[in-house]
Design an enzyme around this catalytic site. Structure first.
Site, PDB file in Angstrom:
ATOM      1  N   GLU A   1       0.891  -1.186   0.000  1.00  0.00           N
ATOM      2  CA  GLU A   1       0.000   0.000   0.000  1.00  0.00           C
ATOM      3  C   GLU A   1       0.912   1.213   0.000  1.00  0.00           C
ATOM      4  OE1 GLU A   1      -3.302  -0.031  -0.017  1.00  0.00           O
ATOM      5  OE2 GLU A   1      -3.433  -2.206   0.086  1.00  0.00           O
TER       6      GLU A   1
ATOM      7  N   CYS B   1      -2.287   9.298   2.881  1.00  0.00           N
ATOM      8  CA  CYS B   1      -1.941   8.697   1.583  1.00  0.00           C
ATOM      9  C   CYS B   1      -2.948   9.075   0.504  1.00  0.00           C
ATOM     10  CB  CYS B   1      -1.821   7.189   1.708  1.00  0.00           C
ATOM     11  SG  CYS B   1      -3.304   6.416   2.331  1.00  0.00           S
TER      12      CYS B   1
ATOM     13  N   GLU C   1       4.741  13.110  -4.754  1.00  0.00           N
ATOM     14  CA  GLU C   1       3.980  13.125  -3.508  1.00  0.00           C
ATOM     15  C   GLU C   1       4.699  14.030  -2.499  1.00  0.00           C
ATOM     16  OE1 GLU C   1       4.032   9.640  -0.899  1.00  0.00           O
ATOM     17  OE2 GLU C   1       1.862   9.846  -0.675  1.00  0.00           O
TER      18      GLU C   1
HETATM   19  P1  NAD Z   1       8.468   4.903   4.564  1.00  0.00           P
HETATM   20  O1  NAD Z   1       8.331   4.066   3.346  1.00  0.00           O
HETATM   21  O2  NAD Z   1       9.651   5.765   4.699  1.00  0.00           O
HETATM   22  O3  NAD Z   1       8.472   3.963   5.869  1.00  0.00           O
HETATM   23  C1  NAD Z   1       7.422   3.064   6.120  1.00  0.00           C
HETATM   24  C2  NAD Z   1       7.928   1.950   7.024  1.00  0.00           C
HETATM   25  O4  NAD Z   1       8.892   1.176   6.302  1.00  0.00           O
HETATM   26  C3  NAD Z   1       8.615   2.425   8.292  1.00  0.00           C
HETATM   27  O5  NAD Z   1       8.221   1.565   9.354  1.00  0.00           O
HETATM   28  C4  NAD Z   1      10.097   2.247   7.962  1.00  0.00           C
HETATM   29  O6  NAD Z   1      10.909   2.018   9.090  1.00  0.00           O
HETATM   30  C5  NAD Z   1      10.054   0.997   7.093  1.00  0.00           C
HETATM   31  N1  NAD Z   1      11.188   0.829   6.173  1.00  0.00           N
HETATM   32  C6  NAD Z   1      11.991   1.783   5.624  1.00  0.00           C
HETATM   33  N2  NAD Z   1      12.900   1.217   4.799  1.00  0.00           N
HETATM   34  C7  NAD Z   1      12.658  -0.122   4.814  1.00  0.00           C
HETATM   35  C8  NAD Z   1      13.234  -1.245   4.148  1.00  0.00           C
HETATM   36  N3  NAD Z   1      14.238  -1.116   3.282  1.00  0.00           N
HETATM   37  N4  NAD Z   1      12.722  -2.476   4.387  1.00  0.00           N
HETATM   38  C9  NAD Z   1      11.672  -2.641   5.228  1.00  0.00           C
HETATM   39  N5  NAD Z   1      11.093  -1.618   5.898  1.00  0.00           N
HETATM   40  C10 NAD Z   1      11.563  -0.373   5.685  1.00  0.00           C
HETATM   41  O7  NAD Z   1       7.096   5.715   4.679  1.00  0.00           O
HETATM   42  P2  NAD Z   1       6.677   6.812   5.771  1.00  0.00           P
HETATM   43  O8  NAD Z   1       7.451   8.053   5.516  1.00  0.00           O
HETATM   44  O9  NAD Z   1       6.688   6.198   7.126  1.00  0.00           O
HETATM   45  O10 NAD Z   1       5.125   7.033   5.399  1.00  0.00           O
HETATM   46  C11 NAD Z   1       4.684   7.885   4.411  1.00  0.00           C
HETATM   47  C12 NAD Z   1       4.366   7.119   3.137  1.00  0.00           C
HETATM   48  O11 NAD Z   1       3.393   6.102   3.387  1.00  0.00           O
HETATM   49  C13 NAD Z   1       3.741   8.007   2.076  1.00  0.00           C
HETATM   50  O12 NAD Z   1       4.333   7.721   0.838  1.00  0.00           O
HETATM   51  C14 NAD Z   1       2.271   7.585   2.080  1.00  0.00           C
HETATM   52  O13 NAD Z   1       1.588   7.835   0.874  1.00  0.00           O
HETATM   53  C15 NAD Z   1       2.384   6.144   2.382  1.00  0.00           C
HETATM   54  N6  NAD Z   1       1.105   5.623   2.895  1.00  0.00           N
HETATM   55  C16 NAD Z   1       0.340   4.829   2.084  1.00  0.00           C
HETATM   56  C17 NAD Z   1      -0.908   4.369   2.543  1.00  0.00           C
HETATM   57  C18 NAD Z   1      -1.796   3.499   1.677  1.00  0.00           C
HETATM   58  O14 NAD Z   1      -2.753   2.917   2.207  1.00  0.00           O
HETATM   59  N7  NAD Z   1      -1.541   3.379   0.395  1.00  0.00           N
HETATM   60  C19 NAD Z   1      -1.353   4.720   3.829  1.00  0.00           C
HETATM   61  C20 NAD Z   1      -0.534   5.536   4.607  1.00  0.00           C
HETATM   62  C21 NAD Z   1       0.699   5.987   4.136  1.00  0.00           C
END
Ligand code: NAD
Length: 500
Positions: A273, A307, A404
């Site tokens: 997601e 999101c 974004e």
């Molecule tokens: P992010 O991708 O930076 O981090 C998300 C999670 O992934 C965190 O827990 C982080 O520690 C972990 N992570 C980072 N690198 C990783 C790796 N290499 N392997 C495994 N895990 C890893 O996102 P963010 O800044 O926390 O959140 C914002 C983003 O989330 C935005 O792009 C937003 O659109 C998206 N989002 C999507 C939805 C949806 O339903 N589509 C909902 C909410 C947020």
């Protein structure tokens, strides 16, 4: 001493929780400290005060959490638990969450900055997600199948499918709705009979750690739900662990691609997601005041850190100036203050890094020649606040329209007619959500079929519901969560043929 708005007093349970110098992980039903590779400070974005520290789980600790989830998955106390009992546990958990709404919401406001009222509604929404999926625990079913296979003389067959739990799940969530999104994953996977290691974002782990102990309190067997804290490296160790059967990830498209590639190299089941840049289309025949309010709510709620935030709005030429002026009037009236101030309409952004990134996009918009209609600045010296911001542009190719931003920044672009509006709206690498504003039902239905997005809302801003599948097209993700699909995601189908 936690420095917050003097009008609010933190609950004793929150103050006690924050007394610990470092918050431990939750593994096999216990709070565990130790095996870690450093710690991360957790900051209140309204005051910039460090309020807690978390450990970064290292490989040894990830192993411990995964093997706890693996043995719980095999153990008869979970494997043989009746669907009614699983349903009962999920319902008890929902009640336990409701009973702790105030404490969990305070932690969420402290670590994320969101308004306390929004934090409470997020926690209540999570309780409802657990209630919704409690019902699914008793409704998973297979089918009987008529086969055309020829049987030996005198023999018959009976063929059917069973839905079985997919196994041990790695769940990775972001910081914007830590409790809602954790619930969107935990509730269906538990209803399906899976076990889990959940890693919250390193920016907002406290509310999830507080929630974790409720699973043990209501009687989930130890090891069914494990929560570990850490950064992206911890997440990478978890998602590539050989004992993980399925990954469910919500976060950025950039990290989603890394996880997707790693999952494919091991052929692990994966749901992603991801990010969005969701368009709104306002036609000249719409209720324009309603549309302006809906667009403002869709982008400025939670500081645009949503999101499905409607961050691009396409407005039919004839009404463009009026609608932009109405949205700007709404955004200039918004009261910006910390989440514990009951009159606040907009809290701070989640972190200094994120604020800098959003301000960086304002600079990009200005240097690309977009017109700044309002906002664009950091108003206070203290706290990661950002004014609600509107840009206008006649060119759809700008970075502020393509990328974004994930902040309170709206870009408005005029369109000529329906085909022009749809072309502009679909001209994006994302396809998560969209809104359409018109009184003409045939126009609305044409847009519903033509918009390349997982969600379309007509005459309303996007909002989630447990029974409403969510997910993205294009680079917004793979798969859907919530609804019936949400629980099927955590099952695998077994086809059985018995010859007798
Ligand atoms: P992010 O991708 O930076 O981090 C998300 C999670 O992934 C965190 O827990 C982080 O520690 C972990 N992570 C980072 N690198 C990783 C790796 N290499 N392997 C495994 N895990 C890893 O996102 P963010 O800044 O926390 O959140 C914002 C983003 O989330 C935005 O792009 C937003 O659109 C998206 N989002 C999507 C939805 C949806 O339903 N589509 C909902 C909410 C947020």
């Amino acid at each position: 001493m936690i420095d917050i708005n003097p009008a609010h007093t933190l609950s004793p349970s929150v103050l006690k929780f924050l007394e610990a110098s470092t918050q431990g992980h939750y593994i096999n039903g216990e709070v565990v400290s130790g095996a870690h590779s450093g710690s991360i400070p957790i900051t209140n974005p309204a005051t910039e005060q460090v309020i807690a520290q978390i450990d970064i789980a290292d490989k040894k600790l990830v192993d411990q959490a995964v093997s706890s989830a693996r043995s719980a998955f095999r153990h008869s106390s979970w494997k043989r638990m009746s669907p009614t009992k699983r349903q009962g546990l999920l319902l008890s958990l929902a009640d336990a969450i409701e009973a702790e709404v105030d404490s969990i919401a305070e932690l969420l406001t402290l670590e994320n900055g969101k308004l306390l009222a929004h934090a409470k509604s997020e926690i209540r929404g999570a309780a409802n997600t657990f209630r919704y999926y409690a019902g699914w625990a008793t409704k998973l079913e297979g089918e009987t199948l008529d086969l055309s296979l020829r049987q030996a003389p005198g023999r018959q067959n009976f063929a059917f499918t069973r839905r079985e739990p997919v196994g041990v799940v790695a769940a990775i969530v972001p910081w914007n709705f830590p409790i809602s999104i954790a619930a969107w994953k935990l509730a269906p996977l538990l209803a399906a009979g899976c076990t889990v290691v959940l890693k919250p974002s390193e920016v907002t782990p406290l509310s999830t750690l507080y929630l974790a102990k409720l699973f043990g309190d209501v009687g989930f067997p130890a090891g069914v739900v494990n929560v570990i804290t850490g950064d992206g490296e911890t997440g990478a160790v978890l998602t590539t662990h050989p004992e993980i059967d399925k990954i469910t990830f919500t976060g950025s498209t950039q990290v989603g691609k890394i996880i997707g590639k790693a999952a494919m190299s091991d052929l692990k089941d994966v749901s992603l997601e991801l990010g969005g840049k969701s368009p709104g289309l306002i036609f000249e025949d719409a209720d324009l005041e309603d549309a302006a309010k809906g667009i403002a709510m869709g982008i400025f709620r939670n500081g645009g850190q949503v999101c499905v935030a409607g961050s691009r709005v396409y407005i039919q030429e004839k009404v463009f100036d009026k609608v932009v002026a109405d949205i700007a009037a709404a955004c200039q009236k918004m009261k910006m203050s910390d989440g514990f101030d009951v009159s606040s309409e907009l809290g701070p952004l989640v972190s200094r890094t994120h604020l800098d990134s959003v301000l960086g996009y304002v600079d990009k918009g200005l240097s690309e020649g977009a017109e700044l209609v309002c906002g664009g600045k950091r108003p206070n010296e203290k706290g990661y606040y950002m004014q609600p911001t509107i840009f206008a542009s006649t060119d759809n190719q700008k970075k502020i329209i393509a990328e974004e931003i994930f902040g309170p920044v709206l870009v408005a672009v005029p369109f000529k007619d329906m085909e022009d509006g749809l072309r502009l709206a679909n001209d994006s690498r994302y396809g998560l959500s969209s809104t359409v504003w018109t009184k003409d039902i045939s126009k609305a239905l044409h847009c519903v079929s033509e918009l390349d997005a997982g969600w379309v809302f007509v005459n309303a801003p996007a909002r989630s519901d447990a029974n409403f599948p969510l997910g993205g097209n294009k680079q917004s993700g793979i798969g859907r969560e919530l609804g019936k699909t949400g629980v099927y995601n955590f099952t695998k189908l077994k086809s059985v043929n018995i010859v007798f």
